[in-house]
Design a protein around this motif. Structure first.
Motif, PDB file in Angstrom:
ATOM      1  N   HIS A 187       0.921  -5.587   3.976  1.00 55.81           N
ATOM      2  CA  HIS A 187      -0.255  -5.182   3.200  1.00 55.81           C
ATOM      3  C   HIS A 187       0.129  -4.722   1.794  1.00 55.81           C
ATOM      4  N   PHE A 188       1.182  -3.933   1.681  1.00 53.75           N
ATOM      5  CA  PHE A 188       1.557  -3.371   0.389  1.00 53.75           C
ATOM      6  C   PHE A 188       2.360  -4.341  -0.477  1.00 53.75           C
ATOM      7  N   PHE A 189       2.899  -5.400   0.134  1.00 52.92           N
ATOM      8  CA  PHE A 189       3.737  -6.319  -0.632  1.00 52.92           C
ATOM      9  C   PHE A 189       2.886  -7.157  -1.570  1.00 52.92           C
ATOM     10  N   ASN A 190       3.218  -7.104  -2.842  1.00 48.99           N
ATOM     11  CA  ASN A 190       2.530  -7.885  -3.864  1.00 48.99           C
ATOM     12  C   ASN A 190       3.561  -8.798  -4.528  1.00 48.99           C
ATOM     13  N   PRO A 191       3.517 -10.109  -4.283  1.00 49.01           N
ATOM     14  CA  PRO A 191       4.522 -11.014  -4.864  1.00 49.01           C
ATOM     15  C   PRO A 191       4.616 -10.906  -6.383  1.00 49.01           C
ATOM     16  N   ARG A 192       3.516 -10.618  -7.038  1.00 48.49           N
ATOM     17  CA  ARG A 192       3.538 -10.504  -8.500  1.00 48.49           C
ATOM     18  C   ARG A 192       4.462  -9.375  -8.940  1.00 48.49           C
ATOM     19  N   ASP A 193       4.454  -8.249  -8.208  1.00 49.10           N
ATOM     20  CA  ASP A 193       5.356  -7.142  -8.533  1.00 49.10           C
ATOM     21  C   ASP A 193       6.808  -7.571  -8.396  1.00 49.10           C
ATOM     22  N   LEU A 194       7.069  -8.423  -7.406  1.00 49.91           N
ATOM     23  CA  LEU A 194       8.432  -8.910  -7.196  1.00 49.91           C
ATOM     24  C   LEU A 194       8.901  -9.735  -8.396  1.00 49.91           C
ATOM     25  N   TRP A 195       8.087 -10.692  -8.823  1.00 47.22           N
ATOM     26  CA  TRP A 195       8.504 -11.567  -9.919  1.00 47.22           C
ATOM     27  C   TRP A 195       8.600 -10.803 -11.233  1.00 47.22           C
ATOM     28  N   LEU A 196       7.719  -9.831 -11.446  1.00 47.83           N
ATOM     29  CA  LEU A 196       7.795  -9.040 -12.677  1.00 47.83           C
ATOM     30  C   LEU A 196       9.030  -8.152 -12.707  1.00 47.83           C
TER      31      LEU A 196
END
Length: 202
Positions: A187-196
């Protein structure tokens, strides 16, 4: 003036400028209304915390007995791997392999892959193969069926309770907690945060 980043809609391929969002806000496509990205606060930190908790509960669930049965003065307990070997000994090889894959191998691989991605990112280090590892997680995640296993186990416990004394073990409670922590991490994982947060490797 800095150029704005362009982002393509995953549904209609419309190119549009990426804009800053308020916390927990969602950007929608101007053409079809599909979700483009969302803004989270400390999403990767929460994901890492819940993934580490999942590893702990996963180890407990595989080390301790699932439950203990007491019938006419005799007692018997089994672990998850013991249940797999019991199914195999009864020539239910396909069922044993399915339980082994969906409740042990896939969750273990998913958690290991997520830690491979998140721990170096948290420490500010670079590791190779992040994109391939992320695709691997996305590919195997649907095969992790801890929830289905828990449902089947609870149904079995209810049926067994009519003929024997069933005592839940540490592993049973750990599997319940594992189901919650894995869901929370997803739920908390946001792929966009990973790539940024990633820096170019090498």
């Amino acid at each position: 003036m800095a150029a704005q980043t362009l982002i393509a809609c995953p549904e209609c391929d419309q190119l549009q400028h990426e804009i800053a969002l308020a916390p927990h806000a969602i950007a929608l496509c101007s053409r079809c209304g599909a979700q483009l990205y969302r803004q989270t606060l400390h999403g990767l930190d929460y994901t890492l915390a819940f993934t580490l908790a999942s590893v702990l509960f996963f180890l407990l669930a595989n080390v301790f007995p699932l439950l203990r049965l007491e019938l006419q003065g005799s007692s018997r307990s089994t672990t998850l791997f013991g249940a797999v070997t019991a199914l195999a000994s009864q020539e239910l090889i396909s069922v044993a392999l399915l339980v082994l894959a969906t409740t042990i191998l896939v969750p273990a691989l998913e958690m290991a892959a997520m830690l491979y991605i998140l721990v170096p990112l948290k420490l500010g280090a670079n590791v190779p193969g992040v994109a391939a590892t992320f695709r691997f997680v996305q590919m195997i995640r649907p095969w992790g069926m801890v929830e289905v296993f828990m449902l089947g186990l609870l149904v079995s416990v209810v049926k067994l309770a009519t003929s024997a004394t069933v005592i839940p073990g540490v592993a049973l409670w750990s599997f319940g907690a594992l189901m919650f922590t894995l869901s929370a991490a997803a739920h908390f994982f946001n792929p966009r945060d990973l790539w940024l947060g990633l820096r170019p490797y090498g």
